[in-house]
Design an enzyme around this catalytic site. Sequence first.
Site, mmCIF file in Angstrom:
data_model
loop_
_atom_site.group_PDB
_atom_site.id
_atom_site.type_symbol
_atom_site.label_atom_id
_atom_site.label_comp_id
_atom_site.label_asym_id
_atom_site.label_seq_id
_atom_site.Cartn_x
_atom_site.Cartn_y
_atom_site.Cartn_z
ATOM 1 N N ASP A 1 -55.975 20.025 -2.502
ATOM 2 C CA ASP A 1 -54.851 20.251 -2.536
ATOM 3 C C ASP A 1 -53.998 19.697 -2.932
ATOM 4 O OD1 ASP A 1 -54.480 23.630 -3.768
ATOM 5 O OD2 ASP A 1 -52.700 23.282 -2.184
ATOM 6 N N GLU B 1 -56.393 17.544 -7.201
ATOM 7 C CA GLU B 1 -55.712 18.166 -7.818
ATOM 8 C C GLU B 1 -54.387 18.277 -7.986
ATOM 9 O OE1 GLU B 1 -53.948 22.332 -8.103
ATOM 10 O OE2 GLU B 1 -53.387 21.155 -6.184
HETATM 11 C C1 NOJ Z 1 -53.200 25.334 -5.781
HETATM 12 C C2 NOJ Z 1 -53.896 26.020 -5.562
HETATM 13 O O1 NOJ Z 1 -55.155 25.400 -7.062
HETATM 14 C C3 NOJ Z 1 -53.968 27.249 -5.989
HETATM 15 O O2 NOJ Z 1 -54.340 28.434 -5.695
HETATM 16 C C4 NOJ Z 1 -52.769 27.496 -4.636
HETATM 17 O O3 NOJ Z 1 -51.802 28.581 -4.385
HETATM 18 C C5 NOJ Z 1 -51.870 26.473 -4.288
HETATM 19 N N1 NOJ Z 1 -52.231 25.227 -4.676
HETATM 20 C C6 NOJ Z 1 -50.960 26.064 -3.162
HETATM 21 O O4 NOJ Z 1 -52.623 26.277 -2.131
#
Ligand code: NOJ
Length: 532
Positions: free
Chosen positions: A201, A243
């Site tokens: 993440d 991501e």
């Molecule tokens: C990306 C995640 O996909 C999202 O759902 C989240 O709110 C943010 N990162 C913060 O962790």
Amino acid sequence: MTLPLWYQDAVFYELNVRAFYDGNGDGMGDLPGLLTKLDYLQTLGVDCLWLLPIYPSPLKDDGYDIADYYNIHPDYGTLDDFKALVQAVHTRGMRIITDLVLNHTSDRHPWFQAARADKNSHYRQYYVWSDSGAEYAQARIIFSDLETSNWKWDEQAGQYYWHRFYAHQPDLNYDHPAVQEEMLNVARFWLNLGVDGFRVDAPTYLFEREGTSCESLPETHAYLKRMRRVMDAEFPGRIFLAETNQPPRELRQYFAEGDEFHLAFHFPLMPRLFLALAKEEAAPLRDILAETPPIPANCQWATFLRNHDELTLEMVTDEERRLLWQQYAPDPRMILNLGIRRRLAPLLDNNQRKIKLAHSLLFTLPGAPVLYYGDEIGMGENLNLPDRNGVRTPMQWDATETAGFSAAAPYAPCPAGDYAPARVNVAAQINQPDSLFSFIQHALAIRKKHRAFGRGNLRWLNTPNPAVAAFWRQTPAEKLLLLHNLSGQSQTLDLPATARGAAHDLLTGHWLPISAALTLAPYQFLWLTLED
Ligand code: NOJ
């Protein structure tokens, strides 16, 4: 036989444990519930599951606000349940990755509680503090609808703390060696439990430096490489998926020399799939793929249509964003931050041909496709739920009021109307040859037989018809011709001599004579191999 670089050919399936299946009748999905649905996932034909965060958390950001990195949220089960799930996944020859949230913790995490309570605590340095809240002014605000600053004044600490996401998610301080070690240990813990890797993440924001955007800094890449070295040395064969919502050239850096991430989501491609359908033109796809640098031989793009967040439009121009909002967000409630909080089927007007076409593009363009749970049956969103919760509603297993998801009232209401469980559910589609589910299942089975989908290079056909996305995918061993009519009208396509002849239609199994001109019905697509 396990092929090396399995992730290059894999199809991923993203799911929220809370939303998938309730095994104990409390209205919330859980790990034992998911375990009973592995047959379904295997039947669909997915290779690797990606679980959204499953850790103890106050759930103010659906688990991306972690309060304990070493346990399972009690709503979902126990560590033993998790071990049983991993084993059952592996027994089926599938794989499983989990979310690794490196950038921030919850403000409920004991590290933060200790840090804010005592300036001299060893944990104070685990977070990023300021007396003025004036530093790093060039860093953008990501949750722009919900936050006005990346600094938050903390009464108890008597200082501001840094947060790139919600204010209740303080960023960890990666300049502190102990944080670096802690997070390596978190990774080791889950790898020891048998996970096949991580979807990482928000890896973009680990370090902060004055005078920069605080994104993709060299220090951040250096730490990510360090974690990869640990994985390769101690857990060979596990994967690392980034991501990171960045333009192609910046994204490319996350593969480094093949020694940082194995995969990264192609965020700039995703909105252009929707743009191509809105404009009925292949140009947005061609342009973004032309802008995408080659990646190392041991890496792969992860491609997707939708996920658990809003359909983010950060990677398009202002003009393109206006067009996408106009086309796909007719109700202002659908807009969130710079994106659109809707599911795939309603975005595409519940037009089955368009939905299948979008999947065909996902399955045939370069990359490892990542499906979002429920999109394989065309689930809709519930806009009455706040934030991104509307696209995180219970999986619709059957036509009953609780969607066959739970014996109790589900944690959130399913959509109503055209997308209610009575209209959209697994039971109605799974044995129905014309259903969306059956199409996806069939397409994935065909995809699996041809390595050119995962590994072939991409070459566009120069056809004068702008509404058709026509391209080759080729390995030394095979050559596939993929044709997609992006428009709602029939389109005739002039094919070059190299694309004519007797073609085998992979999806129907029929032979097609292909001559100089070929007409495609509205939203029709063909996956072909040509006879020499
Ligand atoms: C990306 C995640 O996909 C999202 O759902 C989240 O709110 C943010 N990162 C913060 O962790």
